[in-house]
Design a protein around this motif. Sequence first.
Motif, PDB file in Angstrom:
ATOM      1  N   ASP A  81       0.818  -1.219   0.000  1.00  0.00           N
ATOM      2  CA  ASP A  81       0.000   0.000   0.000  1.00  0.00           C
ATOM      3  C   ASP A  81       0.850   1.265   0.000  1.00  0.00           C
ATOM      4  OD1 ASP A  81      -2.337  -1.510   0.024  1.00  0.00           O
ATOM      5  OD2 ASP A  81      -2.394  -1.567   2.223  1.00  0.00           O
ATOM      6  N   GLY A  82       2.038   1.167  -0.593  1.00  0.00           N
ATOM      7  CA  GLY A  82       2.887   2.348  -0.701  1.00  0.00           C
ATOM      8  C   GLY A  82       3.613   2.704   0.584  1.00  0.00           C
ATOM      9  N   PHE A  83       3.681   1.790   1.537  1.00  0.00           N
ATOM     10  CA  PHE A  83       4.363   2.057   2.795  1.00  0.00           C
ATOM     11  C   PHE A  83       5.468   1.019   3.021  1.00  0.00           C
ATOM     12  CE2 PHE A  83       0.525   4.448   3.453  1.00  0.00           C
ATOM     13  CZ  PHE A  83       0.899   5.513   4.281  1.00  0.00           C
ATOM     14  N   GLU A  84       6.419   1.395   3.842  1.00  0.00           N
ATOM     15  CA  GLU A  84       7.484   0.484   4.229  1.00  0.00           C
ATOM     16  C   GLU A  84       7.754   0.647   5.728  1.00  0.00           C
ATOM     17  OE1 GLU A  84      10.900   1.480   1.967  1.00  0.00           O
ATOM     18  OE2 GLU A  84      11.402   3.263   3.138  1.00  0.00           O
ATOM     19  N   ALA A  85       8.185  -0.466   6.342  1.00  0.00           N
ATOM     20  CA  ALA A  85       8.515  -0.441   7.766  1.00  0.00           C
ATOM     21  C   ALA A  85      10.007  -0.223   7.919  1.00  0.00           C
ATOM     22  CB  ALA A  85       8.093  -1.756   8.428  1.00  0.00           C
ATOM     23  N   ARG A  86      10.354   0.846   8.607  1.00  0.00           N
ATOM     24  CA  ARG A  86      11.763   1.130   8.884  1.00  0.00           C
ATOM     25  C   ARG A  86      12.018   0.842  10.375  1.00  0.00           C
ATOM     26  NH1 ARG A  86      13.155   6.734   5.581  1.00  0.00           N
ATOM     27  NH2 ARG A  86      12.036   6.164   3.659  1.00  0.00           N
ATOM     28  N   THR A  87      13.039   0.032  10.617  1.00  0.00           N
ATOM     29  CA  THR A  87      13.324  -0.435  11.969  1.00  0.00           C
ATOM     30  C   THR A  87      14.769  -0.163  12.329  1.00  0.00           C
ATOM     31  OG1 THR A  87      11.688  -2.206  11.743  1.00  0.00           O
ATOM     32  CG2 THR A  87      13.290  -2.425  13.531  1.00  0.00           C
TER      33      THR A  87
END
Length: 355
Positions: A81-87
């Motif tokens: 959905d056009g998002f990414e998880a940055r950790t």
Amino acid sequence: MKRIFLLISLIANSLLISAQVSVEAEIDSIQIFVGQQTHLRLTTNVQPSQKVEFPQFQPTQMITPGVEVLKCEEQKQDIGDGFEARTMVYTLTSFDDTLYYLPPLTVKVDGKQYKSKSLALKVLTIDVDTTKVDQFFGPKDVQDNPFLWSEWSLPFWLSVLMLVLLALCYYLYLRLRDNKPIITHIRIVKRLLPHQKAMQEIEQIKADKMVASENSKEYYTKLTDTLRKYIEERYGFNAMEMTSSEIIERLTASQDQKALDELRELFMTADLVKFAKYSTLINENDKNLVSAIDFINQTKLENQPVEEKVKPQLSEEDQRTQKSRRLLKTVITLISVVCAGLFGFVAYTLYQLLN
């Protein structure tokens, strides 16, 4: 009108993106031993074009007094959905045993600050008896062995076995020659039933006045070990190596709920005393002792043999029968053949090692 519409769209989109930004903090283990490591993960879901600034720590820098950050590692993962998880993964350690409060961490997304939730980290230590330092020795120098034990172990143990068999063979030969019986008398072995053993240990606890002792840990250790041994012999599973909850689960199908509740409460109190330094009162100790005695009395099996006979004594006439002599001769012959085979194998192995 187009400019106004475009401005409204940009503002609405900015507010939507801002509303979707969240910062989550989690830790692999909230309880570690002194010197062990755990990982604190700080995660935010953003669009790839957004700029994210995580808190940065230098190696050995404190995230809170007493908790060091060994390293930081940033990770990315597409979540659709056009998002990414940055950790950002922080590797933590500590060398002081206490309960630490990890404050919220601030993450900047496009210049706007977002805070995570606070966490806790419990650091445990292992008691060391420093009064017996003479039992610890320094490292020894490396020894230059002329041979490898792994090469000589097999012929050595086979030689020992061969000597034992030869001694047995000689003993049987003397018995055969002198017409002496191998078993000369009846042995009756008396054994205590599981509940009798447990009640003897509980009576010893009473005699030692451990119920009123200030050392609750020693009292509950002795009491629970007694129950575990009884349960192991009574029900046939290894209760000494199981946790309290595992023991209760195994007993669920065979005991009534009231007895299980009392046993669960006893084990829970013992665990608190042994591992959380929980202090108990004398009446609480008495109650748990009574619960242990009631559990043993409710589950004991009394109709079991308490004596065991070991092979009856043979009469002199039976000793001289042809069947006994033939059996002894057969055993002696078999042992001799086995010893001869072992001797040949050991001799061949030594020859190979020496050459």
